[in-house]
Enzyme design. Structure first.
Site, PDB file in Angstrom:
ATOM      1  N   ASP A 211     -23.829  57.363  15.807  1.00  0.00           N
ATOM      2  CA  ASP A 211     -23.250  56.023  15.979  1.00  0.00           C
ATOM      3  C   ASP A 211     -23.539  55.238  14.711  1.00  0.00           C
ATOM      4  O   ASP A 211     -24.394  55.629  13.906  1.00  0.00           O
ATOM      5  CB  ASP A 211     -23.846  55.321  17.208  1.00  0.00           C
ATOM      6  CG  ASP A 211     -25.364  55.147  17.107  1.00  0.00           C
ATOM      7  OD1 ASP A 211     -26.037  56.127  16.722  1.00  0.00           O
ATOM      8  OD2 ASP A 211     -25.878  54.051  17.399  1.00  0.00           O
TER       9      ASP A 211
ATOM     10  N   GLU B 254     -28.400  54.907  18.762  1.00  0.00           N
ATOM     11  CA  GLU B 254     -29.559  54.494  17.968  1.00  0.00           C
ATOM     12  C   GLU B 254     -29.450  53.046  17.519  1.00  0.00           C
ATOM     13  O   GLU B 254     -30.407  52.276  17.612  1.00  0.00           O
ATOM     14  CB  GLU B 254     -29.727  55.406  16.743  1.00  0.00           C
ATOM     15  CG  GLU B 254     -31.120  55.375  16.144  1.00  0.00           C
ATOM     16  CD  GLU B 254     -31.386  54.217  15.188  1.00  0.00           C
ATOM     17  OE1 GLU B 254     -32.552  53.939  14.901  1.00  0.00           O
ATOM     18  OE2 GLU B 254     -30.411  53.558  14.737  1.00  0.00           O
TER      19      GLU B 254
END
Ligand code: MHS
Ligand code: BAL
Ligand code: ZN
Ligand code: ZN
Length: 491
Positions: free
Chosen positions: A107, A170
């Site tokens: 991400d 994250e």
């Protein structure tokens, strides 16, 4: 494997990587093209698509892939949003080989061309040897460098058993990951020997580094509300307590102009600096001017290398990130927002306790607010807390990585800490009790979270090689350690 056989293998692998440079860059271009922004709910589908691409890539490598569904999470407005799965991958199970588990995230932070990017953030673009794009260095480039390093090995001979933990949350706080690690501790992690994370940067633009510590982060929301609708500032301005005015006062009370946090007690449990540690800082090579240039600011809060590094790595810092509900578009809007939410975070260090920090922050803000005699509603919360991490640099992991760096970059790495946070670092350490190392391949000027994020072609390609060289080194070292410990038990 004899050392000459291993150096032949190394040469073959390095050649293979050089010849396949354009394929490796094509891989990164494909990944960067996916807007896998985990911060903004509207992009969640793209994060999930990114997880599928990653799972496919690992499966193509020959790995067994388990995409673990983590269910959903609730946004502050009550909306339910699916969490992307966490990928657990596995390749090789030879009991002779060490098992190295790699963690990475696919991400990214939000990015828009209008933020001031020179190129489209989701089109990987090479200019003067730099590959620009959101996620190029944080963290898609390093994840692909590792996967491609494994791939070159597979074409030749596997010397390490590989495990992968790849997540897609994250940048939003690794939601759900801790629980999964706990559940998998006796299963997936039971035969893991070493854990490697490559999700941070070197201290320098040119000199490689290994990282043995990172700060944690406690993220806060402070909400001030006067009612359920925004008001005309001509009709109501001058006769009400404005939420934004309260909020600005609250935010202003957090940190003074020298950078010192004003929350009573916040420094109480910060580990005292020893003379020995201070000396360690003196010997680190760090170019203050280079660092200033990378940031684009004219002046830092501190003037010496030692003070700068101490304040980045082993003292807490407080940053104010934004205000939800504030009018922020260009132009004039004469409104009094009814509800505003300030966002700030405290990067904390050993041995600060998250719960104590939370209590100190809440008490401080409530104290400041009560002095204002405001009738508005105040709500303070800590939606996210990640703990700091510190490793032992005498671990074989660091030895193997140091040798690999020497082979590929021709010099010894800096041993550094990092001011930023990878929440899983401390989770791995606490839950699995295995050794953890951060092995960055990105340079200090890569611009994580910033406009024009990049990784250089050089770092991406040499980074792939350094991971490959590391596999050989850790395999040699592991065998050697085991032979010695077996001999000891036999005697
Ligand atoms: C999501 N988050 C909140 N605090 C820290 C994080 C992780 C992120 N890597 C950072 O260091 O900024
Ligand atoms: N590079 C530090 C962790 C993160 O921002 O993703
Ligand atoms: Zn990252
Ligand atoms: Zn990041």
């Amino acid at each position: 494997m004899s050392s000459s056989a291993s150096s032949v293998l190394e040469t073959q692998i390095f050649q293979y990587i050089d010849v396949h440079q354009s394929d490796l860059i094509k891989d990164l271009k494909e990944w960067v093209a996916v807007e896998s922004d985990s911060v903004q709910p509207d992009f969640r589908k793209e994060v999930i698509r990114m997880m599928t691409l990653t799972a496919d890539r690992l499966a193509a490598l020959g790995a067994t892939v388990n995409s673990v569904n983590l269910g959903s999470h609730q946004l502050p407005d009550g909306q339910d949003l699916p969490l992307p799965p966490v990928i657990l991958g596995e390749l090789g199970k030879d009991p002779q080989n060490p098992t190295v588990c790699f963690y990475g995230h696919v991400d990214v932070q939000p990015a828009k061309k209008e933020d001031g990017w020179k190129t489209d953030p989701y089109t990987l673009t090479e200019i003067n040897g730099n590959l620009y794009g959101r996620g190029a260095t944080d963290n898609k480039g390093p994840v692909l460098a590792w996967i491609n390093a494994v791939e070159t090995f597979r074409a030749l001979k596997l010397v390490v058993n590989f495990k992968f933990v790849i997540e897609g949350m994250e940048e939003a706080g690794s939601l759900g990951l801790e629980k999964l690690l706990e559940e998998e501790n006796q299963c997936f992690f039971s035969d893991v020997d070493y854990i490697v994370i490559s999700d941070n940067l070197w201290l320098s633009n040119k000199k490689p580094a290994l990282t043995y510590g990172s700060r944690g982060n406690a993220c806060f929301s402070v909400e001030v509300e006067c009612g359920d609708k925004d008001l005309h500032s001509g009709t109501f301005g001058g006769i009400i307590h404005e939420p934004m005015t309260d909020l600005i006062a609250l935010l202003d009370s957090l940190v003074d102009p020298t950078g010192r946090i004003q929350i009573p007690g916040i420094y109480d449990s910060v580990t005292a600096l020893t003379e020995e540690e201070r000396k360690l800082y003196e010997s680190i090579e760090f170019d203050l001017e280079e660092h200033k240039n990378n940031s684009g600011v004219k002046k830092f809060l501190y003037g010496t290398k030692e003070e700068i590094l101490l304040h980045l790595w082993r003292y807490p810092s407080l940053s104010i990130h934004g205000i939800e509900g504030a009018f922020h578009e260009p132009g004039i809007k004469t409104v009094i927002p009814a509800k505003v939410i300030g966002k700030f975070s405290i990067r904390q260090v050993p041995h600060m306790d998250l719960l104590v920090v939370k209590r100190q922050v809440v008490e401080h803000l409530e104290g400041v607010f009560s002095k204002r005699n405001s009738p508005n509603k105040l709500k303070v919360s800590m939606p996210l807390g990640a703990k700091p991490w510190l490793a032992d640099i005498n671990d074989p992991l660091f030895k193997a990585a140091r040798r690999a760096i020497k082979t590929v970059f021709g010099e010894d790495p800096d041993f550094i800490r990092d001011g930023s946070t990878v929440p899983v670092a401390r989770m791995f350490q606490t839950i699995t009790q295995k050794s953890v190392m951060m092995f960055p391949i990105g340079a200090a000027d890569d611009g994580e979270h910033s406009q024009n994020e990049k990784i250089s072609r050089h770092n991406y390609i040499e980074g792939t090689k350094v991971f490959a060289a590391f596999f050989l080194e850790i395999s040699k070292l592991h065998r050697h350690l085991h032979k010695t410990s077996n001999m000891e038990t036999n005697n």
